[in-house]
Each structure stands twice: as structure tokens, then as C-alpha cells.
Scaffold this motif. Sequence first.
Motif, short mmCIF file in Angstrom:
data_model
loop_
_atom_site.label_atom_id
_atom_site.label_comp_id
_atom_site.label_asym_id
_atom_site.label_seq_id
_atom_site.Cartn_x
_atom_site.Cartn_y
_atom_site.Cartn_z
N TYR A 1 -3.59 8.59 5.05
CA TYR A 1 -1.92 8.83 5.06
C TYR A 1 -1.00 9.54 4.36
CZ TYR A 1 -1.88 6.34 9.38
OH TYR A 1 -1.96 5.73 10.99
N TYR A 2 -1.22 9.60 3.48
CA TYR A 2 -0.36 10.48 2.35
C TYR A 2 -1.26 11.49 1.25
CZ TYR A 2 3.25 6.22 2.31
OH TYR A 2 3.94 5.48 2.81
N PHE B 1 0.89 -1.62 -0.04
CA PHE B 1 -0.22 -0.02 -0.05
C PHE B 1 0.54 1.36 -0.54
CE2 PHE B 1 -3.37 -2.32 2.72
CZ PHE B 1 -3.97 -2.89 1.82
N ASP B 2 2.16 0.76 0.37
CA ASP B 2 2.46 2.27 1.12
C ASP B 2 3.83 2.23 -0.44
OD1 ASP B 2 2.22 1.57 3.62
OD2 ASP B 2 3.13 3.47 4.08
N VAL C 1 8.04 10.55 0.84
CA VAL C 1 8.12 10.77 2.60
C VAL C 1 8.71 10.13 2.86
CG1 VAL C 1 6.31 12.95 2.36
CG2 VAL C 1 5.34 10.47 2.65
N GLU D 1 -7.18 2.95 3.67
CA GLU D 1 -6.90 4.50 5.29
C GLU D 1 -5.64 4.69 4.62
OE1 GLU D 1 -7.35 2.19 7.89
OE2 GLU D 1 -6.45 4.62 9.50
N CYS D 2 -4.97 3.95 3.88
CA CYS D 2 -3.45 4.70 3.27
C CYS D 2 -3.30 5.64 2.31
CB CYS D 2 -2.64 2.56 3.25
SG CYS D 2 -0.93 3.48 2.55
#
Lengths: 368, 368
Positions: free
Chosen positions: B100-101, B66-67, B222, B95-96
Motif C-alpha cells: 500500500y504505502y 499500521f497506516d 497520502v 503488506e500495509c
Amino acid sequence: MLLIPGPVSCSTEVIKALGTDSLSHTGGEFTPIFHNVLKQLRVLFHSPTSSGSMPLVISGSGTLGFDLVGNNLFPRGKNKILLLSTGYFSDEFGECLGDYYKHDITVLKSDVVGESINLVKLQDLLHKGSYDGVVMTHVDTSTGVLNDIKRISELVHSESPGTLVIVDAVCSLGCEEIRFDDWQLDFVLSASQKAVGAPTGLSISMISKRALDIALENDNTVSYYTSLKKWVPSIKSYEIGELPVTYFATPPIQLISALNIALQQLLSRDYVGEHRKRSNWFKKELTESLGLELVSRGPVETTAHGLASVYVANPGGIVTALNRLDIAIAGGIHPEIKGQYIRVGLMGCDASEPTLLRVLDAVRQSQT
Amino acid sequence: MLLIPGPVSCSTEVIKALGTDSLSHTGGEFTPIFHNVLKQLRVLFHSPTSSGSMPLVISGSGTLGFDLVGNNLFPRGKNKILLLSTGYFSDEFGECLGDYYKHDITVLKSDVVGESINLVKLQDLLHKGSYDGVVMTHVDTSTGVLNDIKRISELVHSESPGTLVIVDAVCSLGCEEIRFDDWQLDFVLSASQKAVGAPTGLSISMISKRALDIALENDNTVSYYTSLKKWVPSIKSYEIGELPVTYFATPPIQLISALNIALQQLLSRDYVGEHRKRSNWFKKELTESLGLELVSRGPVETTAHGLASVYVANPGGIVTALNRLDIAIAGGIHPEIKGQYIRVGLMGCDASEPTLLRVLDAVRQSQT
């Protein structure tokens, strides 16, 4: 024979635990294994549950620990971080925190390659500045420099009590003493494949209560996989050890089973004493008998006990000669002195006296 | 007996390759092993070197994928992403990417839990909107829904050729057909511990040339550990297979050795056909013989072939009864229907007909 400074050769028992079939990651067989790993890490770090600290074991390489720090411990914005640089890996850590997580990094470099951090200069910087965190490498695998993290932490706490003390212990956990609570450390990151004696693939850390509070209240984490808000409930449930455990991402069953045995074996021995003895003997042979100069400066007793970095006339020749004898050692990787030295790992099952004597022989022959 | 939808039971040969001592991560023994893994992944994904695509194998769980998407494929800012949601794991992916991103997520949910994505609605959204990426789960492990990623990708390419097509194939790689190049996919993320048949601990992906170009030019990543700018040179050097390889983070030696054997075994079989046959038989027993309803709607042939999700009167009772026979299956995890169904994994060495017959028996007994 694996004499690089990690990954190291594992014991037969560790490899046996590794070579087992998968178990259910949320089931009654695996949960006690992960529970035991976390319990033993508290012993290794000298940090009982009562301190409010927490051990973390996450699928990934040691490098992932850099992100655990950058992503969780400093709510985003321009955080001021003081980076104590003693080699290649300190600089990688700085790249992660500065270029990626956009923190404001001040670098205090050792005066000369191979020296540990100058404590007078550190005190001066802490006195003048205001830092959210001080980040250091306990042992930099590129140089073999050992920082006195106990004294550095004392300095930080006396000059700047609100500053988090963060240590990269990838190449020190399992061979150097780390008293997490007594030394008031906030985050120590490490990995499975060096002095801990397990295979590669696990990021191992310990986080203090105050750092954990920051991480769990941090609403500005950017990376999902390294978010402690996601990991902590799951790992905590394995530490409690009661079913059902909380799911986040599937833990690597076999690596954790192998780590369980590696920690049992490590904690049953005087692992700090053994590494000290072996390192001091080997380095005295290099310096006193062979007249060579270590990359890490100062008395040999104050340099890293998990590896020896030594300047030699012909590093490539020694690496190749030993390779022919089936012994793997490493070349240099510090950019300023890369082609001038070799690194010999003193961790893991292959780092025995007879094998190290063969390394000394090869070094001796190459010098003549 | 491990009949959860991953991790699965591995073959004796895979476990043998796992249970070996560490090798030097940059040495002449390990490099050809990693090289072979990458070569075989190209066969599994039907994507030769000539296409400019690249296989990725990174230490971590499936979630790490996912990241890789959130961090690399969309230069930061408010990117518009269309998320096709067919269950719990699609929502985690969302959600990721969103929380987050910080990408701008539009969700197209299946009309009813258990249905795959409505292609008419998808076409309409693609026609009206302008998306930087469309993200979908090939098989959602929480429901057993199988999306027709070939047709979805065709739709995306015809309506919006600049949009990246991104697929979570954690529970489909190794049991469903994935033709990466022919279907013009841009990023497929998966993991080692499901139908691929290896232990947990490896994130496995394939990235297209155009997605790779974006990732390598992305100056706004990031997260450090999931940055492809850091990983690509290292993995590429293992794919070329010539020493010295480029170092970023130490790859998990034993897991990659085990994956090497798992891929050899997988590719020597008609893995798509075998999974289809087993799944169709087992699901017909559940629906036709036992009169039960699958969570995944439509003809059984069009549902995921790596697991069966089926509504039962007493899910907890069946899980417990099978546990007593040493057979582990899984309960439901989709929030809307959590306590109403069981999930039976149809992947890995334990998913044999005799064992599945015992599962059918237990289900039959619980229904009477």
C-alpha cells in the motif's frame, strides 16, 4: 442537554445496548447483530441486495468516509473531480481528495454563503467538462445548507452518465430522505452520531455496484485501513451472517450493538416527517417571530432539517447563557462568517419542543 | 466467558462508563476525560511530557496503527524498512507498508514458526544494510511469540542510530512491560480491546519526538484520516486540556470514557506481574502436566503473557466443547500451522483461574 449538530443524545435503549460487555467479534452472538445492522441500513438507504449495492460499517469517525472515496473510487492518476462546495465540510472533503489523494479538483462554490448549488452553473460545467466524479455535501453542518441531491444526480446522469455521484450525508442520514437506488447515487458516506442516533465511532456508507466494481479492481489504493478490497469480504460475510465470518480488523462490538437498536428505533418512526416538522416550526419561530435571518437561504422548508444556523447579534453570549442552563449549542465554524451565528442541533433525544423553546427564549433575551 | 486473545471481557466499572449518553466532543465535561486518558497513557508507556513524545488515541481498530506508520513516518519514496516477522500480524503490517504505502520491505523471519527473532541475524542485517525503519510485533497474536523489543532496540540504536524503531504492541500493551523512553522506541501502536481492558474501537499509540518531527514535516502523506498533521493539533489540545479544543474529527466519546476507567484500573495494579504469574502457571499446566507443546518456543517465561498458543490433537473439538460450556477460545490463524493449535486469551476479566482450570479440563479430556 445536547443541542449541538452532533454528537446527539441517544435513547435509553441505545445506551443500554452500548453498556454491555464485549462479545467475540467472530462468534455466534455478535454476527447476527452486525447482520441486522447491515440489513437495516439497506432499508434506511432504500437499497435492497438485488441492486448489487453494499452497506459498509467501519470503525472510525465520519471523516474516514472521505478516505473511502479518495482511496478506492478513483484508480490513481489525475482524476477529475467536481466538488460542489457549500461550506466547511465540503472544503475538508476537497482537501482530502486533492491534497492527499492527488486528484484534480474543480470547485463549484455556492454563489453566496448559505445558498445551495446553482444548478444552471452545474449543468454548464458538466456539459463542458468531463469528470470522473461529482462530490457534494447533502447537508453542510457548518451552514445548514441542504443540496437537492436527487436533482443534482439527475443532472449528472443526463449530462455525464459515466461520472460517479458521491454524497457526504454525515448530517443528513436519518433526518433527510435518501433513496440510494432511485436517485442513482454511487457512494453516500455518513456517521453514527447524528440523526441516526447512535454514539460516535462508526463510519457508515453505501456503495453502488458500479462503484464497488471500481473499488475491487483498483490496484492503486494507497491506504490499507481504508482499502475496500480488505473490508468488503469481511463485511459481506457479516451480511450473509453465516459462521465463520471473514476477519479483517476487529469491529467495535458495543458501538455496532448500539447502532442496531438506534436503527430499529429510527426505522419504526416517520423520521423524515418528524425532522421536517420540528425544523420548520423552529425556523419559523426564529425568522417570523424573532425576525432573525438563517445562514441557509431560501424558504425554511428547503434548508437542512437536522440543524438551524442563524445569524445573531451576540453568538458567544447565547452559547454561554444556554450553557448555564445546561444546554449545549454550537457556535459558527464557517471561516467567512464564523463569529456571526449560532448552530442549534435538531436531532437526537434532547431536541424536544420544551428544550427548543428554552433556546428561543435565550435568543430572544439576547436580542433585546 | 471470553477467553479469546481479544476483545476481552471488561470490568463492570468500564462497562458502566461506556453505557453513558453522548457529551459534546469539544465541551467542558468530555475534555478532562480525554485529558486524563492521555495523561495515563504516558504513565503506561513510561514517557513523560518532557521527552517530547506524544500519546495518540484515534477512532478506529488496531489495524489503523499500521497506516499511522506507513502514512506518516517515512516521507514517500522507496524507504527501506526491515520487517521482523514472527507471525500473521507481522505479515499484515508488511503488506500495509509494502503493497500500500510502497516502501521497500526486507523481511527477517524467525527461523522456525514460534521462535522469536534471531538477534545474530538481525545484527548482521543491520550491519550490512541501511534501513529507515525496523518494524516488529512485540507479541504476535497468531503465535504467542514475544520479541525482546528492549534488546532489539538497543541493537538497532548501536548499529544504525538513524533508524526508527517501530513496534506493534496490540497484544502486549497492558500485559508486557513497555518502557518507551528508556528503550528508545519511536512508535508503538496498540488498541483498546486487549490487555488494556476497554471495548474495541480505539487505536492507541505513542510517538517519539524524532518520529513526530518527521511526521509533521512530511509533505507526502497520502491518507487524510490517518494523517498526523491533522490529528496532532487536536489531540495536543485535549492533552493541554484547556477550552476551546482544536477540532479535526469527532472522538468517540463513550469509548474514551470507558478507556479512562480501564486505564485507572490497570495502573492501580501490578499488571505486568499478574499477567506473568497467570501465564507461567497456565503454560506449565499445559506443558508439564499435560505434556503439550506450545507454539511459542523457549522457556514459558519468555513467551507472550497475554495468551497461550498450544498444539493439540483436535483443536476444533476443544473449541466446540468449550463453546458448549459458554467459554470462547480461539483456533489457530497462522497459515503454516492453522489447523494444529488453539489460542487461549489470558487477558481481561474472564481470564480467572477457575475458568482457566475448566479450559485445562477440556484440553485434558480431548487428549485422552
